[in-house]
Design a protein around this motif. Structure first.
Motif, short mmCIF file in Angstrom:
data_model
loop_
_atom_site.label_atom_id
_atom_site.label_comp_id
_atom_site.label_asym_id
_atom_site.label_seq_id
_atom_site.Cartn_x
_atom_site.Cartn_y
_atom_site.Cartn_z
N ARG A 77 0.83 -1.21 0.00
CA ARG A 77 0.00 0.00 0.00
C ARG A 77 0.86 1.26 0.00
NH1 ARG A 77 -2.79 -4.04 1.47
NH2 ARG A 77 -5.05 -4.16 1.28
N LEU A 78 1.95 1.24 0.77
CA LEU A 78 2.86 2.38 0.75
C LEU A 78 3.50 2.54 -0.63
CD1 LEU A 78 4.59 2.03 4.21
CD2 LEU A 78 3.01 3.79 3.50
N ASP A 79 3.89 1.43 -1.21
CA ASP A 79 4.48 1.48 -2.55
C ASP A 79 3.47 2.01 -3.56
OD1 ASP A 79 6.64 0.98 -4.38
OD2 ASP A 79 5.45 -0.71 -5.13
N HIS A 80 2.24 1.55 -3.46
CA HIS A 80 1.19 2.02 -4.37
C HIS A 80 0.95 3.52 -4.20
CE1 HIS A 80 -2.42 2.08 -6.78
NE2 HIS A 80 -3.09 2.61 -5.77
N ALA A 81 0.93 3.99 -2.95
CA ALA A 81 0.73 5.42 -2.70
C ALA A 81 1.88 6.23 -3.30
CB ALA A 81 0.62 5.68 -1.21
N ALA A 82 3.10 5.75 -3.19
CA ALA A 82 4.25 6.47 -3.75
C ALA A 82 4.16 6.53 -5.27
CB ALA A 82 5.54 5.79 -3.32
N VAL A 83 3.83 5.41 -5.88
CA VAL A 83 3.71 5.38 -7.34
C VAL A 83 2.56 6.26 -7.79
CG1 VAL A 83 3.15 3.87 -9.29
CG2 VAL A 83 4.79 3.13 -7.58
N SER A 84 1.43 6.20 -7.07
CA SER A 84 0.27 7.02 -7.41
C SER A 84 0.62 8.50 -7.33
CB SER A 84 -0.87 6.69 -6.45
OG SER A 84 -1.92 7.60 -6.59
N PHE A 85 1.31 8.89 -6.28
CA PHE A 85 1.71 10.28 -6.13
C PHE A 85 2.65 10.70 -7.26
CE2 PHE A 85 4.16 13.78 -4.36
CZ PHE A 85 3.15 14.58 -3.86
N GLU A 86 3.59 9.83 -7.58
CA GLU A 86 4.57 10.15 -8.61
C GLU A 86 3.93 10.23 -10.00
OE1 GLU A 86 8.49 7.97 -10.51
OE2 GLU A 86 7.93 7.55 -8.44
N GLU A 87 3.01 9.32 -10.29
CA GLU A 87 2.44 9.25 -11.64
C GLU A 87 1.23 10.17 -11.84
OE1 GLU A 87 1.57 5.16 -12.26
OE2 GLU A 87 3.68 4.61 -12.59
N GLN A 88 0.43 10.37 -10.80
CA GLN A 88 -0.81 11.10 -10.99
C GLN A 88 -0.76 12.52 -10.42
OE1 GLN A 88 -3.83 8.70 -9.21
NE2 GLN A 88 -3.60 7.04 -10.68
N ILE A 89 -0.34 12.67 -9.20
CA ILE A 89 -0.46 13.96 -8.53
C ILE A 89 0.69 14.89 -8.86
CG2 ILE A 89 -0.59 15.04 -6.26
CD1 ILE A 89 -2.12 12.46 -5.44
N ARG A 141 -7.33 5.77 7.30
CA ARG A 141 -8.62 5.12 7.54
C ARG A 141 -8.56 3.64 7.17
NH1 ARG A 141 -11.32 8.47 4.14
NH2 ARG A 141 -10.78 10.51 4.90
N GLN A 142 -7.95 3.35 6.02
CA GLN A 142 -7.82 1.95 5.60
C GLN A 142 -6.99 1.18 6.62
OE1 GLN A 142 -6.14 2.14 1.69
NE2 GLN A 142 -8.09 2.55 0.70
N TRP A 143 -5.90 1.79 7.10
CA TRP A 143 -5.02 1.15 8.07
C TRP A 143 -5.79 0.88 9.38
CZ3 TRP A 143 -0.35 -1.04 8.45
CH2 TRP A 143 0.20 -1.20 9.69
N ALA A 144 -6.58 1.86 9.83
CA ALA A 144 -7.33 1.70 11.07
C ALA A 144 -8.35 0.57 10.93
CB ALA A 144 -8.02 3.00 11.43
N ASP A 145 -9.01 0.49 9.79
CA ASP A 145 -9.98 -0.60 9.59
C ASP A 145 -9.29 -1.95 9.64
OD1 ASP A 145 -11.94 1.24 7.10
OD2 ASP A 145 -11.94 1.31 9.29
N THR A 146 -8.16 -2.05 9.00
CA THR A 146 -7.44 -3.32 8.99
C THR A 146 -6.93 -3.67 10.38
OG1 THR A 146 -6.75 -2.91 6.72
CG2 THR A 146 -5.53 -4.57 7.92
N MET A 147 -6.43 -2.68 11.12
CA MET A 147 -5.92 -2.93 12.46
C MET A 147 -7.03 -3.35 13.41
SD MET A 147 -2.69 -2.83 12.86
CE MET A 147 -2.50 -3.66 11.31
#
Length: 184
Positions: A77-89, A141-147
């Protein structure tokens, strides 16, 4: 009663003559009474320590497996967030900043451009911070739900282990009673 009879009675009872010898004799009698009780207490403590060690090992294994599960979950998920930030935002923010620079800049003198550059960098940083904060909140939020799901799973396993330990204790007590009945 004569004096000689008193001496004979004393000799027959064999009382110590001095205070130190009386204290020593009293200590020996007390030690003979307390010794077996101390042995039983020691045996009981050794058994309890073994149980506590087993429970601690089980809890450690459960916690380490859950921590590893959390790490397996978080890494992609962290890797996906980094790639998403780099490619989209990041490209969008860069394009927005370039457009803002083009609109603002009516070919000012070089000195004037330097005074506006820190403001543009500040605004760009604020925009990137706001975007990062939004992504962080979503992932939190996703992390809290999973935890919370993980917490419930761990609580269930702990209850299961506690129940199993209680059953094992009851079984051991029954077997001890059976052995004691056989020995009687």
């Amino acid at each position: 009663m004569s004096r000689t009879m008193k001496k004979k009675a004393r000799a027959a009872l064999d009382y110590p003559d001095t205070w130190a010898s009386r204290a020593k004799h009293s200590a020996y009698r007390t030690a003979n009474k307390v010794g077996p009780m101390a042995g039983m207490a020691r045996d009981s403590a050794i058994g309890m320590a073994g149980n506590a060690r087993d429970y601690a090992g089980s809890a450690r294994d459960v916690a380490s497996s859950r921590l590893e599960d959390a790490r397996y979950w978080a890494a992609p998920r962290l890797d996906h967030a980094a790639v998403s930030f780099e490619e989209q935002i990041a490209p969008r923010v860069a394009a927005m900043m370039a457009e803002m620079a083009r609109r603002i800049d009516p070919a000012p003198p070089i000195v004037r451009r330097r005074t506006r550059m820190p403001m543009m960098v500040l605004l760009g940083g604020l925009a990137m911070g706001a975007i990062g904060f939004a992504l962080y909140k979503r992932n939190a939020r996703q992390w809290a739900d999973t935890m919370s799901d993980t917490k419930e799973a761990v609580r269930g396993k702990v209850e299961h282990v506690r129940h199993r330990a209680q059953q094992a204790g009851e079984t051991m007590e029954q077997k001890a009673d059976e052995m004691q009945n056989r020995m009687s």
